[in-house]
Design a protein around this motif. Sequence first.
Motif, PDB file in Angstrom:
ATOM      1  N   CYS A   1       0.848  -1.289  -0.136  1.00 38.43           N
ATOM      2  CA  CYS A   1       0.009  -0.024   0.139  1.00 38.43           C
ATOM      3  C   CYS A   1       0.800   1.078  -0.085  1.00 38.43           C
ATOM      4  CB  CYS A   1      -0.952  -0.053   1.106  1.00 38.43           C
ATOM      5  SG  CYS A   1       0.044  -0.186   2.881  1.00 38.43           S
TER       6      CYS A   1
ATOM      7  N   THR B   1      -2.137  -3.240  -5.012  1.00 36.30           N
ATOM      8  CA  THR B   1      -2.410  -2.994  -3.891  1.00 36.30           C
ATOM      9  C   THR B   1      -3.557  -4.022  -3.471  1.00 36.30           C
ATOM     10  OG1 THR B   1      -1.878  -0.699  -3.718  1.00 36.30           O
ATOM     11  CG2 THR B   1      -3.093  -1.447  -1.925  1.00 36.30           C
TER      12      THR B   1
ATOM     13  N   GLY C   1      -4.280   2.980  -1.435  1.00 38.66           N
ATOM     14  CA  GLY C   1      -3.138   2.768  -0.527  1.00 38.66           C
ATOM     15  C   GLY C   1      -3.570   3.010   0.832  1.00 38.66           C
TER      16      GLY C   1
END
Lengths: 534, 534
Positions: free
Chosen positions: A89, A186, A202
């Motif tokens: 992330c 992510t 993120g």
Amino acid sequence: MIATKLISEARSHRDSSILVDPLLSPLPDTLPKNVTKIADSILTPEELKITSYDVPELLQAIRSEEYSCEAVTRAFLRRAALAQKLTNCLTELLPSRAIARAKYLDSLPISEHGRFQGLPVSIKEHHGMEGLTNNGGYVAWIGKPQDGRCSTQEVLLQAGAVLHARTTQPQTTMHLETSTNIYGATTNPWNTDLASGGSSDGESALIACRGSILGMGGDIGGSIRCPAANTGIYGFKPTPRRIGKLCSLAAVSGQEGIIPTQGPLASSRSGLMLFMETYLSYEPWIKDDYLVPIPWRPVTLPAKLKIAIMWSDDIVTPHPPVTRALKEVAKSLSEAGIELVEWKPEGHDDCWDITQALYYEDDGKHVEKLIAEGGEEMLLLTKWLIKDNENVKYRTVEGVWELKDRRNAYRLKYNELWLSTGAKDNHPVDAILCPAGPGAAPPHGNAKYWNYTSQWNLLEYPGVVFPVTFVDQALDGKDEAYVPKNDKDRFNWELYEPGKYVDAPVGLQIVTRRFEDEKCLDILEAVEKAMGRK
Amino acid sequence: MIATKLISEARSHRDSSILVDPLLSPLPDTLPKNVTKIADSILTPEELKITSYDVPELLQAIRSEEYSCEAVTRAFLRRAALAQKLTNCLTELLPSRAIARAKYLDSLPISEHGRFQGLPVSIKEHHGMEGLTNNGGYVAWIGKPQDGRCSTQEVLLQAGAVLHARTTQPQTTMHLETSTNIYGATTNPWNTDLASGGSSDGESALIACRGSILGMGGDIGGSIRCPAANTGIYGFKPTPRRIGKLCSLAAVSGQEGIIPTQGPLASSRSGLMLFMETYLSYEPWIKDDYLVPIPWRPVTLPAKLKIAIMWSDDIVTPHPPVTRALKEVAKSLSEAGIELVEWKPEGHDDCWDITQALYYEDDGKHVEKLIAEGGEEMLLLTKWLIKDNENVKYRTVEGVWELKDRRNAYRLKYNELWLSTGAKDNHPVDAILCPAGPGAAPPHGNAKYWNYTSQWNLLEYPGVVFPVTFVDQALDGKDEAYVPKNDKDRFNWELYEPGKYVDAPVGLQIVTRRFEDEKCLDILEAVEKAMGRK
């Protein structure tokens, strides 16, 4: 070849940034899909405690000198480093500058910290950061130095925040999930097979892992609200022009058909409220006069709230867990004496057509060029939005004017629709409760329906997302007999199998009228109280 | 041929509309150039008395039942009809609907009139009016039915106003003086050789003749402030999005590079203030959510005001009477204990380049087409602005984005410039006092320098114009030794001879920061009090 080298440097930079002191102990060899509990075996009890607080409690703990800013910062740095290993992330962690800043704050009397008192805050990478570089999800921009002032961060720093982490966004910052050719995808900490949402993914993954409890995302079509819903946290998209956006990097900076806004994501409702109130108390509109000078205004809610429920936008029927979440909340609201009516959506398909066209007045050529300049591949969700989209065309100025006329007419009509709900009792609905998306976090690569959030971007209505429940394998069976209404609906219906969504959080969205940002969060409070939350 | 017929019909319609009851007695065979005193020999003493009041006094006279709404309306209708004969300022008078409305208001208890109590208000024609037609200064649009809601007028009517007259604007509504192929030129009542200003020239001429004491104009480059200055009245351009603009007719409705705003012109400062306060007290942003929901806020001015004087924009030096007016006001301010500093303008030429380019992203093709459709001639000031203008080009969307980036950067820089005036004492200037134009009302056809007003349109700063003095044949001699700095400066300098400007009023402008609309009018009050006015 140059691209490969740049990408490898960006990754190395990120990887060395997370070498926190003390180093994290090794992760288990095999990780479960749900990684939200991994921290329990990696972090110290004190770190777990510090990172378990929500914003007001943490500020109180610093104020009462239970913890120094440095201790707080170090705990969040370690937990953020772990979040990176679990969900990918971060674009970089900021240990040196965050610890230096925390030490500086510790050297001041507590009363001089500012209202954020040393609170660690994470920032979506493309919002930039003074003295660092921004890539905004493009290989071509790797190493691009920050240019200009980051107005929101100036306020955060003035208020005593510690900026400790920068978080990922997708290629173009225009997907509702995240992958770039720089950092890869992510993942969702509740189920790593699923997307953490986008474009402020993120932030959502980091906050869901409690590597941060307050972060700044941005939203032009759902980019704060979708990731918040996907990861079981809170996210608020305010009315544009209430939060600064100076220095956010985007392929197109003069586009004004749909205006983006920054906004907070947090582990709690209190985090969103405290952010808005604090940020606006510093009168950011003085230095950044793009902003409207409206302080965070106290609101008196009607004695009996009237909330409209939008079960569906009449285009794509939400998946069963979303409908169940709506039913559960509706039941709580009704039991709490809140009047419920049904929202009849009008022209949400037109709205999406106009919205996409206004995102890319240039047929996405600027984006294509940037992708080509970086020697990188155009990702499928970029291609889907820009190349395979009949609404995205190269426009003349007259074409853009026509789109803006359609947009303005739609805004006017929708406002009339809203006010018409008060035709009989002179009490238009106070808010709309609706899905935050057509389902819970989808398996990677499938976030192709934005309307449940983008609708409110064109209208510039504030929207807040809050966690409601989780996909339940027993309760949320697929409606096999359902007959899809159109291709988009079919895609969404076919996507669903409860087994693909194990442990996925389900969030919902509350929407109020333009500039009713305060009311939006106050109604969230009323809704959560009706749900039996504090 | 069709055009000739349409024009003749439009004029006949106007001419029959001014056949007020009782009819005006014939005008003298020869009229002086200054026609401001003609009313004294045409109207009854009671009509003269009613039309001599400013807004608050007139409202008080209606409230105290000294005059009925009908008596007030009839007086203003007669005086407006006369103003039309003297200055050619109307597109139509509205005797039937105004008298019917006044009678209706008279049938209600005084307490139910609304805050405008039956006040006659005039409206610039292109703002439209329910049930009537709009031509917006184009032959092609003669007879075009009003389409959509007139949001400002809805509020005016809700507040109890009587709409009694519609006023002229130039071809394109984009000249700073007025002539159309439909109605010809509107003249300045102080000296009919001079322009009454544009584009809200009909309003200014009508109000200067006291055929109205409050009117609605519009401003995208000076169109409220220039006519106010030219005719010795008051005009206020607020920050865009504080006053509605729904249904105003313009050739280009999707253009958003420079946003127009409606705004009041009035015979007094009190008229402007009362309008703003009243209008916003009806919360117009509920029905028209394009507006920012900021009520008219009370302001506390600093104990010692700090005002910057801009003597010149460093491009075109104002004519001697303007400079004298500035000196006289500066002296009064100084004597009243107000701190004066000098404003150092930055980049006003760039600002004008960007502004013109954003007015006509399409190279003015839309306007050209409309003019051609009407079979009418392109007037010289239209040609000057659109055809003979190197800044006006056909843009691509990328070209427009670039212009908007330049505009945004300029806005940011100018705000920093403003704040920098407080670097030493933490007290940035409260306002700028500056010219409203490069001279007093020019002889017809010469209004070619917009920067003193358009500057604040790009910046979205509110600006109010107020009357200061008149051109003085003895005091305002030409500076024969002056060496012009550039072609624009030369044009302006060559234009001046005091003898051409006999009796011309001279107004000045007060500018405050974005959304400081309340402060702008409060500072005007402070300035006028320093000048010894009430």
